[in-house]
Scaffold this active site. Structure first.
Site, PDB file in Angstrom:
ATOM      1  N   ALA A  63       0.862  -1.175   0.000  1.00  0.00           N
ATOM      2  CA  ALA A  63       0.000   0.000   0.000  1.00  0.00           C
ATOM      3  C   ALA A  63       0.904   1.233   0.000  1.00  0.00           C
ATOM      4  CB  ALA A  63      -0.860  -0.012   1.256  1.00  0.00           C
ATOM      5  N   GLY A 102       0.499  -5.127   0.613  1.00  0.00           N
ATOM      6  CA  GLY A 102      -0.628  -5.109  -0.319  1.00  0.00           C
ATOM      7  C   GLY A 102      -0.259  -5.695  -1.675  1.00  0.00           C
ATOM      8  N   GLU A 105      -0.704  -9.299  -1.285  1.00  0.00           N
ATOM      9  CA  GLU A 105      -2.150  -9.542  -1.129  1.00  0.00           C
ATOM     10  C   GLU A 105      -2.862  -9.475  -2.477  1.00  0.00           C
ATOM     11  OE1 GLU A 105      -2.412  -6.568   2.058  1.00  0.00           O
ATOM     12  OE2 GLU A 105      -3.375  -8.129   3.237  1.00  0.00           O
ATOM     13  N   GLU A 125       3.902  -5.784   7.085  1.00  0.00           N
ATOM     14  CA  GLU A 125       3.089  -4.752   7.759  1.00  0.00           C
ATOM     15  C   GLU A 125       3.378  -4.622   9.246  1.00  0.00           C
ATOM     16  OE1 GLU A 125       2.049  -6.771   5.411  1.00  0.00           O
ATOM     17  OE2 GLU A 125       0.529  -5.825   4.163  1.00  0.00           O
TER      18      GLU A 125
HETATM   19  N1  CAA Z   1       4.569   3.490   0.238  1.00  0.00           N
HETATM   20  C1  CAA Z   1       5.050   4.708  -0.028  1.00  0.00           C
HETATM   21  N2  CAA Z   1       6.353   4.941  -0.287  1.00  0.00           N
HETATM   22  C2  CAA Z   1       7.174   3.893  -0.280  1.00  0.00           C
HETATM   23  C3  CAA Z   1       6.744   2.586  -0.007  1.00  0.00           C
HETATM   24  C4  CAA Z   1       5.361   2.403   0.257  1.00  0.00           C
HETATM   25  N3  CAA Z   1       4.863   1.190   0.518  1.00  0.00           N
HETATM   26  N4  CAA Z   1       7.795   1.752  -0.062  1.00  0.00           N
HETATM   27  C5  CAA Z   1       8.859   2.504  -0.382  1.00  0.00           C
HETATM   28  N5  CAA Z   1       8.494   3.806  -0.508  1.00  0.00           N
HETATM   29  C6  CAA Z   1       9.334   4.924  -0.898  1.00  0.00           C
HETATM   30  C7  CAA Z   1      10.427   5.203   0.140  1.00  0.00           C
HETATM   31  O1  CAA Z   1       9.956   6.075   1.141  1.00  0.00           O
HETATM   32  C8  CAA Z   1      11.494   5.846  -0.709  1.00  0.00           C
HETATM   33  O2  CAA Z   1      11.113   7.181  -0.931  1.00  0.00           O
HETATM   34  P1  CAA Z   1      12.235   8.326  -1.052  1.00  0.00           P
HETATM   35  O3  CAA Z   1      13.114   7.913  -2.188  1.00  0.00           O
HETATM   36  O4  CAA Z   1      11.454   9.559  -1.274  1.00  0.00           O
HETATM   37  O5  CAA Z   1      12.956   8.302   0.260  1.00  0.00           O
HETATM   38  C9  CAA Z   1      11.358   5.111  -2.043  1.00  0.00           C
HETATM   39  O6  CAA Z   1      10.054   4.540  -2.051  1.00  0.00           O
HETATM   40  C10 CAA Z   1      12.364   4.006  -2.244  1.00  0.00           C
HETATM   41  O7  CAA Z   1      12.333   3.154  -1.099  1.00  0.00           O
HETATM   42  P2  CAA Z   1      13.660   2.572  -0.453  1.00  0.00           P
HETATM   43  O8  CAA Z   1      14.658   3.656  -0.296  1.00  0.00           O
HETATM   44  O9  CAA Z   1      13.241   1.833   0.758  1.00  0.00           O
HETATM   45  O10 CAA Z   1      14.132   1.585  -1.626  1.00  0.00           O
HETATM   46  P3  CAA Z   1      14.818   0.160  -1.519  1.00  0.00           P
HETATM   47  O11 CAA Z   1      15.076  -0.252  -2.900  1.00  0.00           O
HETATM   48  O12 CAA Z   1      15.911   0.176  -0.534  1.00  0.00           O
HETATM   49  O13 CAA Z   1      13.710  -0.806  -0.883  1.00  0.00           O
HETATM   50  C11 CAA Z   1      11.549  -1.783  -0.631  1.00  0.00           C
HETATM   51  C12 CAA Z   1      12.542  -1.085  -1.576  1.00  0.00           C
HETATM   52  C13 CAA Z   1      12.097  -3.147  -0.206  1.00  0.00           C
HETATM   53  C14 CAA Z   1      10.257  -1.954  -1.367  1.00  0.00           C
HETATM   54  C15 CAA Z   1      11.350  -0.914   0.649  1.00  0.00           C
HETATM   55  O14 CAA Z   1      11.049   0.411   0.246  1.00  0.00           O
HETATM   56  C16 CAA Z   1      10.249  -1.357   1.546  1.00  0.00           C
HETATM   57  O15 CAA Z   1      10.439  -2.246   2.346  1.00  0.00           O
HETATM   58  N6  CAA Z   1       9.076  -0.697   1.448  1.00  0.00           N
HETATM   59  C17 CAA Z   1       7.969  -0.908   2.326  1.00  0.00           C
HETATM   60  C18 CAA Z   1       7.262  -2.192   2.060  1.00  0.00           C
HETATM   61  C19 CAA Z   1       6.089  -2.325   2.984  1.00  0.00           C
HETATM   62  O16 CAA Z   1       6.166  -2.122   4.170  1.00  0.00           O
HETATM   63  N7  CAA Z   1       4.951  -2.693   2.418  1.00  0.00           N
HETATM   64  C20 CAA Z   1       3.760  -2.852   3.156  1.00  0.00           C
HETATM   65  C21 CAA Z   1       3.001  -1.582   3.108  1.00  0.00           C
HETATM   66  S1  CAA Z   1       1.619  -1.606   4.163  1.00  0.00           S
HETATM   67  C22 CAA Z   1       0.458  -2.445   3.318  1.00  0.00           C
HETATM   68  O17 CAA Z   1       0.650  -2.916   2.237  1.00  0.00           O
HETATM   69  C23 CAA Z   1      -0.827  -2.501   4.097  1.00  0.00           C
HETATM   70  C24 CAA Z   1      -1.848  -3.382   3.524  1.00  0.00           C
HETATM   71  O18 CAA Z   1      -2.052  -4.458   4.003  1.00  0.00           O
HETATM   72  C25 CAA Z   1      -2.727  -2.910   2.461  1.00  0.00           C
END
Ligand code: CAA
Length: 686
Positions: A63, A102, A105, A125
């Protein structure tokens, strides 16, 4: 179609491509066209099968976290997955990079999941203080079983494609052009003609759940959660998947999600997610970074060895320098032993161990550091020693090599001045064990060149560290604030608290351990030596050290450690010593509550953080939070000291600091002007 979602038809196979850089998060501007595309393809007779794919480096990484806490714009992910899952034609997710949260999912709404060999899949999450809110807790167990789902969801750790295949989460793993493979895969499935059973209807695996074993596992998890609500809710949701009908379990998941996402804990953890990424950003984007191919490390003791391993683990060849062949041999032997332990634990293969060990070159000659692009000094914590080493480095290091010191306290400007190239000198303050601990304080000295700084910030990320840039002062950010936290520990003991009462107040707060347990673990002699060098005393800790009670390593410190155990046992001797010292000072012991313990230790810590911001030693309050969570175990559910100050109420903190300042006259309690301003404005802006 919008530019975020496009559809191509390849001979009856519709390929829906999500394109939302950088990580294809499911923002509103993706969800809306995605829903429309799926509804249209469902009804399109020319389409026999549907592939969901992503542009760029990754499948959907979840998400859009920036939308949390704002009013939900429909359609929600749950509604999209429901539409997807009801499509009768074969549907398949083409997963490259990461399918997280998400994203996974969404993939679980498909009949099939096909992954690139390098893909990683998970539901992280819990790390944001929430649970998968798009049906993940109810669908994942139906593919991988309740026990495996519990492990994945409660840890939040993604698994690789091969493991996902073995667990039944993905149906095929390919190398090479994923789209071609997926189109062929789904054509074959369409040709076979089914059955295409939605994940929601697959009950075989969960029927086999051993509920008693599951509940025992959950009880253990709840104990380890240390007050965090999300892991407990995750476990409850997975249990519901086993015990309740699908739709009821889904509704319960939603209810838990709504509660968690509004909680302070989740706000705190989301704050930390962005804080870590923000901390790695430097002003001046266009700086050209220096090339780092080989790293030198001076000192093969605990710290130097750990630092060398951190670089070797990140893929860098390392030249390790010691003062004698014997010390070098010992250092290299310890490194080998550490890798052997990892092999025994199953976290490293024999092959990988051999490769890591091959990265090391040992030497006792400074001249051998001439081909290093970065040299990290981790020698004895003494200014004269450091200056001598940096003088030698100045003579042998190649022009442009970055010269770093791992000092925890010393003045890096003074160290830099002992070279003819202060622009190349900076601090890299690793935390012990350096190959494990995530935090790296990068200390910018007065003359450090911007490109040297940018290079090490980038390098830190490459070796898996969370980097925070800080300025020069005694103890930098972390240890300086630690000193403020510790300043009242002795006073609390003398006034009537016991070490275990104080430590319990900390663990109840959410810390992994309290200050006395931590002191015993780190070794009390370190602080003792440090105090002696600075002409300071701490009556209880000094006496313990004079008695040879250095902590765990001597089996006795603030606590007893019987027969090599790491379990602290309260020691009546220490309690008698404390009462004796108190009596000498004429202090009558009184009962001290947990609130007072927290107030007198953590409020000064926050106060010191405010001073650090005022002085520009840290650039952002969130940087301080990153330091404390990753280096000192500040509870993630409270978001770090500066975030927690906002939750606790800065006005309250200022009020209580004033109270203690009036009572004791101690400087640690004198509210910093920035903290006073924060109490009025709600902002840490300097
Ligand atoms: N939403 C919004 N922004 C996100 C994001 C997300 N889910 N994931 C990453 N970003 C943004 C980061 O803030 C970063 O932004 P900036 O460049 O402006 O700082 C950019 O994307 C790149 O992210 P990283 O620097 O972390 O890049 P990376 O290549 O090192 O890692 C990644 C990539 C493994 C995807 C890592 O970003 C990550 O772990 N992201 C979060 C994943 C996550 O927690 N997903 C679950 C979300 S909650 C959900 O999905 C709820 C649900 O059940 C519906």
């Amino acid at each position: 179609m919008s530019s975020s979602v496009s559809v191509a038809n390849e001979g009856g196979v519709a390929i829906v491509t999500i394109d939302n850089p950088p990580v294809n998060a499911l923002s509103f501007h993706v969800r809306e066209p995605l829903m429309q595309a799926l509804a249209a393809l469902r009804d399109d007779a020319s389409v026999a099968a549907i592939v969901i794919a992503c542009a760029g480096r990754t499948f959907v990484a979840g998400a859009d976290i920036t939308e949390f806490g704002k009013p939900m714009q429909h359609p929600e992910l749950r509604a999209i997955v429901a539409v997807l899952e009801a499509i009768a034609k074969p549907t398949v997710a083409a997963i490259q990079g990461t399918a997280l949260g998400g994203g996974l999912e969404l993939a679980l709404g498909c009949h099939f999941r096909v992954a690139d060999q390098g893909a990683r899949l998970g539901l992280p999450e819990v790390k944001l203080g929430i649970l998968p809110g798009g049906g993940g807790t109810v669908r994942l167990p139906r593919l991988v079983g309740a026990a495996k789902a519990l492990k994945m969801i409660v840890s939040g750790t993604p698994i690789g494609a091969d493991e996902a295949y073995g667990a039944g989460l993905v149906d095929a793993v390919f190398e090479g052009d994923l789209t071609t493979h997926v189109v062929n895969f789904v054509r074959e499935m369409a040709r076979k003609g089914g059955p295409f059973t939605p994940v929601r209807d697959r009950d075989d695996v969960i029927k086999e759940t051993d509920l008693a074993a599951f509940d025992a596992e959950v009880a253990d998890l709840a104990r380890k959660a240390r007050g965090l609500e999300a892991p407990v809710a995750c476990a409850q949701a997975v249990r519901n998947a086993v015990t309740l009908p699908f739709d009821e379990a889904l509704a319960e998941e939603r209810a838990l999600f709504v509660k968690l996402v509004a909680s302070d804990q989740s706000r705190a953890q989301r704050h930390l997610f962005f804080a870590e990424r923000e901390a790695a950003k430097l002003p001046g984007k266009d700086v050209v970074k220096r090339r780092i191919a080989r790293v030198g490390v001076i000192g093969a003791g605990t710290m130097g060895g750990g630092i060398a391993m951190a670089f070797a683990n990140g893929g860098f060849p390392v030249t390790l320098l010691e003062t004698s062949q014997e010390a070098l041999r010992r250092g290299l032997a310890t490194i080998e032993k550490n890798y052997t332990v990892s092999v025994a634990r199953g976290s490293l293969s024999e092959d990988a161990k051999r490769q890591r060990l091959a990265q090391f070159k040992g030497t006792v000659d400074h001249a051998d550091l001439a081909d290093c692009d970065l040299i990290v000094e981790a020698a004895f914590e003494d200014m004269a020693v450091k200056k001598e080493i940096f003088g030698k480095l100045d003579a042998v290091a190649r022009p442009g090599a970055i010269l770093a010191t791992n000092t925890s306290y010393l003045d890096i400007d003074e160290i830099a001045a002992s070279t003819s190239r202060p622009q190349d000198v900076l601090g890299l303050h690793f935390f012990s064990p350096a190959n494990v601990m995530k935090l790296l304080e990068i200390v910018r000295a007065e003359k450090t060149a911007p490109d040297a700084l940018a290079t090490v910030v980038d390098l830190a990320r490459r070796i898996g560290k969370v980097a925070v840039v800080v300025g020069v002062c005694h103890g930098f950010v972390g240890n300086r604030m630690l000193a403020a936290r510790g300043s009242e520990s002795e006073a609390l003991l003398l006034e009537g608290a016991t070490p275990s009462q104080i430590d319990k107040a900390f663990t109840d707060f959410g810390w992994p351990m309290g200050p006395f347990q931590m002191g015993d673990l780190a070794g009390l002699d370190i602080g003792w030596r440090n105090r002696k060098a600075r002409g300071l005393t701490a009556v209880i800790a000094d006496t313990l050290c004079e008695q040879g009670r250095f902590g765990q390593k001597t089996g006795r410190g603030f606590y007893l450690y019987e027969n090599g155990s790491r379990m602290p046992v309260p020691d009546p001797e220490v309690e008698a010593l404390i009462r004796g010292k108190a009596a000498e000072k004429g202090i009558v012991p009184r009962t001290i509550g947990a609130d007072e313990i927290i107030e007198r230790t953590l409020y000064p810590l926050i106060n010191e953080g405010a001073k650090i911001l005022e002085e520009g030693i840290a650039a952002r309050a969130s940087d301080i939070d990153v330091v404390w969570v990753n280096g000192y175990g500040f509870p993630v559910g409270k978001g770090g000291p500066m975030f927690w100050a906002g939750l606790e109420g800065a006005a309250r903190i200022v009020g209580r600091l004033r109270y203690w300042h009036e009572r004791t006259g101690k400087n640690v309690f004198k509210p910093a002007p920035l903290l006073e301003r924060m109490a009025e404005t709600g902002s840490w802006q300097v």
